[in-house]
Scaffold this motif. Structure first.
Motif, PDB file in Angstrom:
ATOM      1  N   LEU A  70     -12.152-118.766  50.321  1.00  0.00           N
ATOM      2  CA  LEU A  70     -12.596-118.227  49.040  1.00  0.00           C
ATOM      3  C   LEU A  70     -12.404-116.713  48.979  1.00  0.00           C
ATOM      4  O   LEU A  70     -11.871-116.183  47.997  1.00  0.00           O
ATOM      5  N   GLN A  71     -12.848-116.014  50.002  1.00  0.00           N
ATOM      6  CA  GLN A  71     -12.747-114.559  49.998  1.00  0.00           C
ATOM      7  C   GLN A  71     -11.289-114.101  50.022  1.00  0.00           C
ATOM      8  O   GLN A  71     -10.935-113.091  49.412  1.00  0.00           O
ATOM      9  N   ARG A  72     -10.448-114.855  50.687  1.00  0.00           N
ATOM     10  CA  ARG A  72      -9.013-114.539  50.698  1.00  0.00           C
ATOM     11  C   ARG A  72      -8.415-114.673  49.299  1.00  0.00           C
ATOM     12  O   ARG A  72      -7.678-113.791  48.836  1.00  0.00           O
ATOM     13  N   GLU A  73      -8.751-115.760  48.610  1.00  0.00           N
ATOM     14  CA  GLU A  73      -8.222-115.979  47.268  1.00  0.00           C
ATOM     15  C   GLU A  73      -8.817-114.994  46.265  1.00  0.00           C
ATOM     16  O   GLU A  73      -8.114-114.490  45.386  1.00  0.00           O
ATOM     17  N   ILE A  74     -10.105-114.708  46.393  1.00  0.00           N
ATOM     18  CA  ILE A  74     -10.751-113.745  45.496  1.00  0.00           C
ATOM     19  C   ILE A  74     -10.136-112.358  45.674  1.00  0.00           C
ATOM     20  O   ILE A  74      -9.884-111.641  44.702  1.00  0.00           O
ATOM     21  N   GLY A  75      -9.901-111.986  46.914  1.00  0.00           N
ATOM     22  CA  GLY A  75      -9.283-110.691  47.183  1.00  0.00           C
ATOM     23  C   GLY A  75      -7.882-110.598  46.612  1.00  0.00           C
ATOM     24  O   GLY A  75      -7.488-109.570  46.039  1.00  0.00           O
ATOM     25  N   HIS A 119     -23.489-119.128  44.532  1.00  0.00           N
ATOM     26  CA  HIS A 119     -23.065-118.468  45.772  1.00  0.00           C
ATOM     27  C   HIS A 119     -21.972-117.452  45.451  1.00  0.00           C
ATOM     28  O   HIS A 119     -21.016-117.761  44.750  1.00  0.00           O
ATOM     29  N   TRP A 120     -22.130-116.226  45.933  1.00  0.00           N
ATOM     30  CA  TRP A 120     -21.113-115.196  45.755  1.00  0.00           C
ATOM     31  C   TRP A 120     -21.239-114.182  46.873  1.00  0.00           C
ATOM     32  O   TRP A 120     -22.229-114.143  47.612  1.00  0.00           O
ATOM     33  N   SER A 121     -20.230-113.324  46.970  1.00  0.00           N
ATOM     34  CA  SER A 121     -20.248-112.265  47.980  1.00  0.00           C
ATOM     35  C   SER A 121     -20.454-110.923  47.295  1.00  0.00           C
ATOM     36  O   SER A 121     -20.173-110.758  46.105  1.00  0.00           O
ATOM     37  N   GLU A 122     -20.916-109.956  48.045  1.00  0.00           N
ATOM     38  CA  GLU A 122     -21.097-108.609  47.501  1.00  0.00           C
ATOM     39  C   GLU A 122     -19.766-108.000  47.083  1.00  0.00           C
ATOM     40  O   GLU A 122     -19.691-107.264  46.098  1.00  0.00           O
ATOM     41  N   ALA A 123     -18.702-108.330  47.820  1.00  0.00           N
ATOM     42  CA  ALA A 123     -17.384-107.798  47.462  1.00  0.00           C
ATOM     43  C   ALA A 123     -16.947-108.321  46.096  1.00  0.00           C
ATOM     44  O   ALA A 123     -16.362-107.584  45.284  1.00  0.00           O
ATOM     45  N   GLU A 124     -17.250-109.583  45.815  1.00  0.00           N
ATOM     46  CA  GLU A 124     -16.889-110.164  44.521  1.00  0.00           C
ATOM     47  C   GLU A 124     -17.701-109.518  43.404  1.00  0.00           C
ATOM     48  O   GLU A 124     -17.165-109.197  42.333  1.00  0.00           O
ATOM     49  N   VAL A 125     -18.995-109.322  43.630  1.00  0.00           N
ATOM     50  CA  VAL A 125     -19.842-108.674  42.636  1.00  0.00           C
ATOM     51  C   VAL A 125     -19.330-107.267  42.346  1.00  0.00           C
ATOM     52  O   VAL A 125     -19.233-106.850  41.184  1.00  0.00           O
ATOM     53  N   GLU A 126     -18.975-106.549  43.386  1.00  0.00           N
ATOM     54  CA  GLU A 126     -18.486-105.179  43.212  1.00  0.00           C
ATOM     55  C   GLU A 126     -17.169-105.154  42.432  1.00  0.00           C
ATOM     56  O   GLU A 126     -16.943-104.272  41.604  1.00  0.00           O
ATOM     57  N   SER A 127     -16.307-106.127  42.688  1.00  0.00           N
ATOM     58  CA  SER A 127     -15.042-106.209  41.970  1.00  0.00           C
ATOM     59  C   SER A 127     -15.269-106.363  40.471  1.00  0.00           C
ATOM     60  O   SER A 127     -14.622-105.701  39.649  1.00  0.00           O
ATOM     61  N   TYR A 128     -16.224-107.213  40.105  1.00  0.00           N
ATOM     62  CA  TYR A 128     -16.528-107.402  38.683  1.00  0.00           C
ATOM     63  C   TYR A 128     -17.246-106.174  38.112  1.00  0.00           C
ATOM     64  O   TYR A 128     -17.014-105.793  36.965  1.00  0.00           O
TER      65      TYR A 128
END
Length: 217
Positions: A70-75, A119-128
């Motif tokens: 997930l984190q790979r695809e989100i990145g 469920h989410w990561s802090e990196a994803e929140v920061e991206s948005y």
């Protein structure tokens, strides 16, 4: 086998980076097809042509592997769809093109909503957060419609980019048997960009009305 079971470590090959990439690519395809619950470690290892013990050695268990995918695809999505200067039309075009070229990303997102809602990561929140801040800045500068909160305007555009790719099959069938043909997708892309322009365009400044003068008696 219980995916949380401790598995004896396997000797790591010399080219560990290449092996990890093979495992992540295989896991991406497996999770996109079957979700977290339905995915099988044996199939992932077979897809990658690697010993499954390496998978445990690199990623721990199936949950951790799913998170890594997930984190790979989100990145990748974040890097390839920047929101430069709050330009939501360009962003919509880039995001549509990315989702069209990477259907597994959309399927993974759908599985996550179904199986790991909230469920989410802090990196994803920061991206948005960065993107919403860019929209807010463009609104303050008069380049985007400011009648809606920035987060809502961004969310609306986000959904527009997936309106055809994520549409119910019965709806896409209305357009005929070629709903995913190049011509149909080009037509939809042009339509979605025009929709984003209309939704996000700032209101023209209101001109002051000239004072009315009484007619001479």
């Amino acid at each position: 086998m219980d995916t949380n079971e401790t598995v004896p470590s396997a000797p790591r090959p010399r080219n560990s980076a290449a092996t990890k990439e093979l495992l992540l690519s295989a896991a991406t395809a497996e999770f996109a097809d079957y979700g977290l619950a339905g995915a099988r470690i044996d199939r992932i290892a077979e897809r990658a042509g690697a010993n499954k013990r390496l998978l445990y050695a690199y990623f721990g268990d199936k949950d951790q592997l799913f998170e890594a995918v997930l984190q790979r695809e989100i990145g990748k999505l974040a890097r390839e769809t920047p929101l430069a200067d709050g330009d939501l039309v360009a962003y919509a075009a880039a995001r549509f093109d990315f989702m069209l070229a990477h259907p597994e990303t959309a399927r993974l997102a759908a599985w996550r909503r179904f199986e790991r809602d909230g469920h989410w990561s802090e990196a994803e929140v920061e991206s948005y957060r960065v993107k919403v801040d860019a929209v807010a800045a463009a609104q303050r500068e008069g380049r985007l419609d400011a009648s809606l909160p920035a987060v809502d305007l961004f969310a609306i555009v986000l959904r527009i980019t997936e309106s055809w790719l994520d549409a119910p099959p019965a709806l896409t069938a209305v357009s005929g048997p070629h709903s995913r043909s190049g011509k149909r997708l080009r037509e939809h892309r042009a339509a979605l960009l025009e929709a984003v322009r209309r939704v996000t365009a700032p209101e023209p400044p209101k001109t002051a009305r000239a004072p009315e003068h009484s007619a001479p008696r």
